[in-house]
Design a protein around this motif. Structure first.
Motif, PDB file in Angstrom:
ATOM      1  N   GLU A 102      31.243  12.865   0.122  1.00  0.00           N
ATOM      2  CA  GLU A 102      31.946  11.665  -0.333  1.00  0.00           C
ATOM      3  C   GLU A 102      31.193  10.958  -1.471  1.00  0.00           C
ATOM      4  O   GLU A 102      31.746  10.756  -2.563  1.00  0.00           O
ATOM      5  CB  GLU A 102      32.145  10.712   0.846  1.00  0.00           C
ATOM      6  N   GLU A 103      29.956  10.601  -1.222  1.00  0.00           N
ATOM      7  CA  GLU A 103      29.204   9.872  -2.251  1.00  0.00           C
ATOM      8  C   GLU A 103      28.900  10.758  -3.447  1.00  0.00           C
ATOM      9  O   GLU A 103      29.014  10.327  -4.608  1.00  0.00           O
ATOM     10  CB  GLU A 103      27.907   9.311  -1.667  1.00  0.00           C
TER      11      GLU A 103
ATOM     12  N   GLN B 257      31.968  11.174  -5.601  1.00  0.00           N
ATOM     13  CA  GLN B 257      32.234   9.948  -6.361  1.00  0.00           C
ATOM     14  C   GLN B 257      31.336   9.865  -7.587  1.00  0.00           C
ATOM     15  O   GLN B 257      31.793   9.539  -8.694  1.00  0.00           O
ATOM     16  CB  GLN B 257      32.029   8.721  -5.473  1.00  0.00           C
ATOM     17  N   ARG B 258      30.049  10.168  -7.404  1.00  0.00           N
ATOM     18  CA  ARG B 258      29.113  10.088  -8.530  1.00  0.00           C
ATOM     19  C   ARG B 258      29.374  11.188  -9.549  1.00  0.00           C
ATOM     20  O   ARG B 258      29.221  10.978 -10.758  1.00  0.00           O
ATOM     21  CB  ARG B 258      27.672  10.164  -8.016  1.00  0.00           C
TER      22      ARG B 258
ATOM     23  N   ARG C  92      32.405   9.924 -11.605  1.00  0.00           N
ATOM     24  CA  ARG C  92      32.457   8.508 -11.951  1.00  0.00           C
ATOM     25  C   ARG C  92      32.570   8.296 -13.453  1.00  0.00           C
ATOM     26  O   ARG C  92      31.828   8.901 -14.244  1.00  0.00           O
ATOM     27  CB  ARG C  92      31.216   7.786 -11.441  1.00  0.00           C
TER      28      ARG C  92
ATOM     29  N   ARG D 290      25.998  13.175 -13.549  1.00  0.00           N
ATOM     30  CA  ARG D 290      27.140  13.905 -13.007  1.00  0.00           C
ATOM     31  C   ARG D 290      26.723  15.294 -12.537  1.00  0.00           C
ATOM     32  O   ARG D 290      27.157  15.764 -11.475  1.00  0.00           O
ATOM     33  CB  ARG D 290      28.244  14.006 -14.063  1.00  0.00           C
TER      34      ARG D 290
ATOM     35  N   GLN E  92      40.094  14.146   1.467  1.00  0.00           N
ATOM     36  CA  GLN E  92      39.739  13.201   0.405  1.00  0.00           C
ATOM     37  C   GLN E  92      39.199  13.922  -0.825  1.00  0.00           C
ATOM     38  O   GLN E  92      39.498  13.549  -1.957  1.00  0.00           O
ATOM     39  CB  GLN E  92      38.688  12.216   0.919  1.00  0.00           C
TER      40      GLN E  92
ATOM     41  N   HIS F  55      39.051  12.864  -4.935  1.00  0.00           N
ATOM     42  CA  HIS F  55      37.897  13.102  -5.811  1.00  0.00           C
ATOM     43  C   HIS F  55      38.138  14.230  -6.806  1.00  0.00           C
ATOM     44  O   HIS F  55      37.580  14.202  -7.913  1.00  0.00           O
ATOM     45  CB  HIS F  55      36.657  13.374  -4.976  1.00  0.00           C
TER      46      HIS F  55
ATOM     47  N   HIS G  84      38.932  13.568 -10.516  1.00  0.00           N
ATOM     48  CA  HIS G  84      37.928  13.054 -11.451  1.00  0.00           C
ATOM     49  C   HIS G  84      36.858  14.086 -11.792  1.00  0.00           C
ATOM     50  O   HIS G  84      35.869  13.756 -12.449  1.00  0.00           O
ATOM     51  CB  HIS G  84      37.275  11.803 -10.863  1.00  0.00           C
TER      52      HIS G  84
ATOM     53  N   HIS H  30      45.048   5.552  -3.675  1.00  0.00           N
ATOM     54  CA  HIS H  30      44.069   5.959  -4.675  1.00  0.00           C
ATOM     55  C   HIS H  30      44.354   5.280  -6.015  1.00  0.00           C
ATOM     56  O   HIS H  30      43.464   4.680  -6.628  1.00  0.00           O
ATOM     57  CB  HIS H  30      44.108   7.485  -4.821  1.00  0.00           C
TER      58      HIS H  30
ATOM     59  N   CYS I 247      41.636   2.925  -7.723  1.00  0.00           N
ATOM     60  CA  CYS I 247      40.748   3.740  -8.543  1.00  0.00           C
ATOM     61  C   CYS I 247      40.534   3.130  -9.920  1.00  0.00           C
ATOM     62  O   CYS I 247      41.481   2.654 -10.547  1.00  0.00           O
ATOM     63  CB  CYS I 247      41.329   5.147  -8.689  1.00  0.00           C
TER      64      CYS I 247
ATOM     65  N   GLY J 156      38.470   5.054 -12.063  1.00  0.00           N
ATOM     66  CA  GLY J 156      37.955   6.203 -12.796  1.00  0.00           C
ATOM     67  C   GLY J 156      38.992   6.787 -13.725  1.00  0.00           C
ATOM     68  O   GLY J 156      40.141   6.357 -13.790  1.00  0.00           O
TER      69      GLY J 156
END
Length: 295
Positions: A156-157, A160-161, A164, A172, A214, A219, A222, A263, A267, A269
């Motif tokens: 998850e984290e 996201q990074r 992002r 990234r 998810q 995700h 992105h 989302h 969102c 992003g």
């Protein structure tokens, strides 16, 4: 086979839940386990709500602990739900924060017991009723907690990074490495295995499946096409997600339009080239689950 917790990933920082009551077996605890006393309020477009909906179905608690399904997109201030406002106001004098879901409420008192999804699922797992397999089998708690950490931090984290907006190429790339390493470890865990723990469905499978939903529905949008291709290359992992999506307790709770609306409403992003490359046909597998549940 053990799953070692991640060591080099920053912890996920989340706001502390306002209510953290627990349901116990002892009537003297205040919140003791009794059928028809408690109610879940959740949105299946929210990851925590989806986890609770799947776990609730696996435990067969439809009659003893009813569920109130909330809109996919919160309609109140601060990302809260107006329908939950009276519960929050009854539970905390002069409460001014958002009325967030999910919520486990006590119909006897009209107040909130807990807003912490993992505590709620653990308590529902100890609910009295017909004999059923536990979602948190004795002796496997540390393995399930390791899966939770991998889902939170390693997928998850990290995802996201990795996607992002405004993140530099090095940031990234480092986040993508963490994501792919976590998926590699889970892929190896599932090689030749149907489930993550104890040879059967447990809370670890609920955690991972919702996290993969998810990853693919949110995700993925992105990540660039190359990153999505590498994520999709974990064949055992996505075959596992496909099997669970066809299970009635999982697939029938998928609200794909709701996830998309939620989302896009939250969102900030930018969509990347990977957005057009869907890893799984979630809608088709959810339809299969509906067919199975109707037989």
């Amino acid at each position: 086979m053990s799953i070692a917790p991640l060591a080099a990933v920053p912890s996920v920082h989340r706001a502390a839940p306002v209510f953290r009551g627990r349901i116990g077996r002892d009537a003297r605890s205040g919140h003791y386990a009794v059928p028809h006393r408690y109610r879940l309020h959740l949105s299946t477009a929210c990851p925590d709500g989806l986890r609770l909906a799947v776990g609730h179905s696996l435990l067969g608690l439809g009659d003893s602990c009813p569920v109130t399904v909330l809109p996919a997109v919160p309609d109140g201030p601060g990302g809260g739900h107006t329908a939950l406002g009276p519960l929050y106001e009854a539970s905390a004098h002069h409460y001014t924060g958002p009325a967030l879901a999910p919520v486990l409420s006590d119909d006897w008192s009209g107040r909130i017991v807990s807003t912490r999804a993992r505590d709620i699922l653990r308590d529902l797992d100890r609910f009295p009723g017909e004999e059923r397999a536990a979602l948190y089998p004795c002796g496997q708690e540390s393995v399930i907690e390791a899966v939770e950490q991998m889902c939170d931090e390693g997928i998850e984290e990290a995802a996201q990074r990795a996607g992002r907006a405004g993140a530099g190429p090095a940031e990234r790339a480092a986040a993508l490495d963490v994501l792919l390493d976590t998926l590699d470890r889970l892929e190896n865990r599932l090689a030749g295995e149907e489930y993550l723990v104890d040879g059967r469905l447990t809370a670890a499978d609920v955690e991972l499946w919702v996290t993969l939903v998810q990853l693919d529905t949110v995700h993925r949008c992105h990540l660039d096409a190359s990153a999505v291709h590498r994520v999709a290359g974990h064949r055992a992992l996505w075959a596992y997600a496909r099997r669970l999506a066809a299970h009635p307790a999982f697939g029938r709770h998928l609200d794909l339009p709701g996830i998309a609306r939620r989302h896009h409403g939250r969102c900030q992003g930018l969509e990347a080239a990977g957005a057009a490359v869907q890893i799984l046909d979630w809608a088709g597998h959810a339809a299969d689950a509906e067919d199975v549940s109707c037989r």
